[in-house]
Design a protein around this motif. Structure first.
Motif, PDB file in Angstrom:
ATOM      1  N   THR A  58       6.208  44.795  17.564  1.00 27.05           N
ATOM      2  CA  THR A  58       6.915  43.525  17.690  1.00 27.05           C
ATOM      3  C   THR A  58       6.785  43.003  19.121  1.00 27.05           C
ATOM      4  OG1 THR A  58       8.982  44.656  18.214  1.00 27.05           O
ATOM      5  CG2 THR A  58       8.593  44.094  15.915  1.00 27.05           C
ATOM      6  N   GLU A  59       6.967  41.684  19.244  1.00 29.69           N
ATOM      7  CA  GLU A  59       6.885  41.096  20.572  1.00 29.69           C
ATOM      8  C   GLU A  59       8.113  41.434  21.389  1.00 29.69           C
ATOM      9  OE1 GLU A  59       6.478  36.978  19.735  1.00 29.69           O
ATOM     10  OE2 GLU A  59       4.443  37.164  18.908  1.00 29.69           O
ATOM     11  N   LYS A  75       7.007  51.695   3.392  1.00 26.22           N
ATOM     12  CA  LYS A  75       7.871  52.190   4.458  1.00 26.22           C
ATOM     13  C   LYS A  75       7.640  51.366   5.713  1.00 26.22           C
ATOM     14  CE  LYS A  75       8.738  57.070   3.357  1.00 26.22           C
ATOM     15  NZ  LYS A  75       8.691  58.453   3.902  1.00 26.22           N
ATOM     16  N   LEU A  76       8.699  51.152   6.465  1.00 26.67           N
ATOM     17  CA  LEU A  76       8.615  50.450   7.737  1.00 26.67           C
ATOM     18  C   LEU A  76       9.443  51.225   8.754  1.00 26.67           C
ATOM     19  CD1 LEU A  76       7.697  48.017   9.402  1.00 26.67           C
ATOM     20  CD2 LEU A  76       9.681  46.759   8.551  1.00 26.67           C
ATOM     21  N   ASN A  77       8.800  51.631   9.838  1.00 23.76           N
ATOM     22  CA  ASN A  77       9.456  52.453  10.864  1.00 23.76           C
ATOM     23  C   ASN A  77      10.085  53.706  10.255  1.00 23.76           C
ATOM     24  OD1 ASN A  77      10.140  53.109  13.473  1.00 23.76           O
ATOM     25  ND2 ASN A  77      12.079  51.957  13.446  1.00 23.76           N
ATOM     26  N   SER A 135      14.447  43.322  11.098  1.00 25.61           N
ATOM     27  CA  SER A 135      15.314  42.670  12.087  1.00 25.61           C
ATOM     28  C   SER A 135      15.791  43.632  13.157  1.00 25.61           C
ATOM     29  CB  SER A 135      16.526  42.047  11.393  1.00 25.61           C
ATOM     30  OG  SER A 135      16.119  41.058  10.473  1.00 25.61           O
ATOM     31  N   ASN A 136      15.745  44.926  12.859  1.00 24.86           N
ATOM     32  CA  ASN A 136      16.255  45.923  13.801  1.00 24.86           C
ATOM     33  C   ASN A 136      15.153  46.751  14.459  1.00 24.86           C
ATOM     34  OD1 ASN A 136      19.223  45.587  13.498  1.00 24.86           O
ATOM     35  ND2 ASN A 136      18.801  46.147  11.378  1.00 24.86           N
ATOM     36  N   LEU A 137      13.903  46.301  14.339  1.00 22.38           N
ATOM     37  CA  LEU A 137      12.817  47.037  14.988  1.00 22.38           C
ATOM     38  C   LEU A 137      12.941  46.941  16.502  1.00 22.38           C
ATOM     39  CD1 LEU A 137       9.731  46.033  12.801  1.00 22.38           C
ATOM     40  CD2 LEU A 137      10.955  48.213  12.793  1.00 22.38           C
ATOM     41  N   PRO A 138      12.620  48.013  17.205  1.00 20.06           N
ATOM     42  CA  PRO A 138      12.677  47.971  18.675  1.00 20.06           C
ATOM     43  C   PRO A 138      11.659  46.988  19.237  1.00 20.06           C
ATOM     44  CG  PRO A 138      11.618  49.995  17.902  1.00 20.06           C
ATOM     45  CD  PRO A 138      12.194  49.324  16.696  1.00 20.06           C
TER      46      PRO A 138
END
Length: 455
Positions: free
Chosen positions: A453-454, A411-413, A428-431
């Protein structure tokens, strides 16, 4: 012989050091599919020169070293040593201890026997990284092999001939030894008694710190003859970090063929004594060619370190990070010249990776890692229906979060990951700049990590 009180007082006492460090040393046993015909791990000349007891031990039908009667197909067994470098189960040993093994078992000092996963190997330095599924394990203290001095007392703990937790001691006979089989490891030479089964075990200093990994012996009989070689722990930990973090090892490459400067050559080039590495050939399209190195140059210093023997140069270059600029001091036509060279990657290391079976591995740019789909067999073995396997991890948020090669991301996010496409879409859609959870399965256990993420 009676030892005087004064002499006895000057001899080191290893008892406390052994008690402190034994629990972090492990025995490693491996099983390999049988060859076409039964054979021993030792050749007949070596067996013939062993005492009767040891010969029966190695040749017997129940031998842990793969003995057996000719013509009978039996699995090959071998033993070695290793040591725990992290309390969550990472173990260092020699590559030749586990090479070709179908099963690797690590036995701890409390007699637990745990199956080990081979995280990665580096045949060039003869190192392997294993992982066992355990927590809160005892670990060794790391020393600095660069601070070792000739004549210093050292001791080893290992399993020679299968005799667990055997302690032997001696002194450092020499440092920076270059062996014909390996130019990128400046071996530590000792007179510590090392025999088959000691391979992969730790070499300690009198501070109880690991300064080397026992790797090779020089022998004409198959047994100890007073000349043993250990891999410096500085070299080993560099390899360990690369295997753990990215799954492979890269070494610096200069791109020259070098030779020793003897007395006659030194005189002909105007040197007051033999020293340095004489450049015999500059390879085309190499970092050396780009930097302007020429045949006939003598490399006297590398990054401020003097080159006494030509064999000093390859380990220095090999430890340099890829694309890092190194400064050379070169003797050319009687004058000292400074050159800057951008170090490349050793071609053999790159080719070894490229020769591995190809599989699609799209990279999720924002996270700095590549993943591949799980096979049906892997899903069945893990007992899961979804997830992608991490193939490589580079610098970036994934590495900072603690994600490692061969982890399975489920799972991711808080979104289920079923395939590479799912993973790429979610990643690609992570905040930006926000911490999100990632569910990872490692060694059969699931755990949540936090990835950011940066911005």
């Amino acid at each position: 012989m009676v030892i005087s009180a004064r002499a006895q007082a000057e001899l080191p006492d290893f008892t406390g050091l052994v008690k402190e460090n034994t629990s972090a040393v492990v025995n490693i046993s491996t099983t390999q599919a049988p060859p076409a015909q039964g054979s021993s791990r030792f050749d007949q000349d070596q067996l013939d020169q062993m005492p009767d007891f040891f010969r029966r031990f190695f040749e017997g039908p129940n031998s842990p070293f793969g003995g057996g009667q000719p013509g009978r197909q039996q699995p090959l067994h071998s033993m070695g040593s290793g040591f725990i470098v992290s309390d969550d189960g990472y173990v260092l040993t020699n590559n030749h201890v586990v090479e070709g093994a179908d099963e690797v078992i690590v036995r701890l000092s409390d007699r637990r026997e745990l199956a080990a996963r081979v995280v990665g190997t580096d045949p060039r330095s003869d190192l392997a990284v294993l992982k066992i599924n355990a927590q809160d394990l005892p670990v060794v203290k790391m020393g600095k092999s660069s601070e070792l001095e000739q004549g210093e007392w050292v001791f080893a703990i290992g399993s020679p001939f299968g005799f667990d937790y055997t302690v032997t001691a001696g002194i450092v006979s020499a440092i920076g030894r270059s062996l014909p089989s390996e130019n990128y490891v400046p071996f530590i030479q000792t007179d510590v008694a090392i025999n088959p089964g000691n391979s992969g075990g730790p070499l300690f200093n009198l501070e109880g710190e690991v300064v080397g990994i026992n790797s090779q012996i020089y022998t004409r009989s198959g047994g100890f003859m007073g000349v043993s070689f250990a891999i410096p722990i500085d070299v080993a930990m560099n390899v360990f970090d690369q295997i753990r973090d990215q799954g492979f090892v890269s070494r610096g490459w200069l791109g020259v063929l070098i030779q020793e400067v003897n007395r006659d050559l030194a005189e002909s080039f105007g040197l007051n004594r033999p020293r340095g590495a004489l450049v015999a050939e500059v390879l085309p399209d190499s970092p050396a060619e780009a930097a302007g190195l020429q045949p006939g140059d003598i490399i006297l210093e590398y990054e401020g370190q003097s080159i006494n023997l030509s064999s000093d140069l390859p380990p220095m270059v090999g430890r340099t990070k890829i694309n890092e600029t190194a400064e050379l001091l070169v003797l050319r036509n009687g004058d000292e010249v400074e050159l800057d060279v951008k170090i490349g990657e050793l071609p053999e290391d790159r080719m070894a990776r490229e020769d591995q079976p190809a599989e699609p591995s799209p990279t999720a740019g924002p996270l700095g890692l590549s993943v591949v789909n799980l096979t049906d067999e892997q899903r069945e073995q893990l007992g899961i229906e979804n997830g992608v396997r991490v193939r490589n991890v580079g610098p970036g948020p994934a590495l900072d979060a603690g994600i490692r090669p061969n982890d399975v991301i489920r799972k991711l996010n808080n979104e289920t990951v079923n395939s590479i496409d799912d993973f790429q879409r979610i990643a690609s859609n992570l905040p930006k700049g926000k911490a999100v959870p990632v569910l990872v399965m490692r060694d059969g256990q699931s755990t949540f990590l936090v990835i950011k993420t940066e911005e």
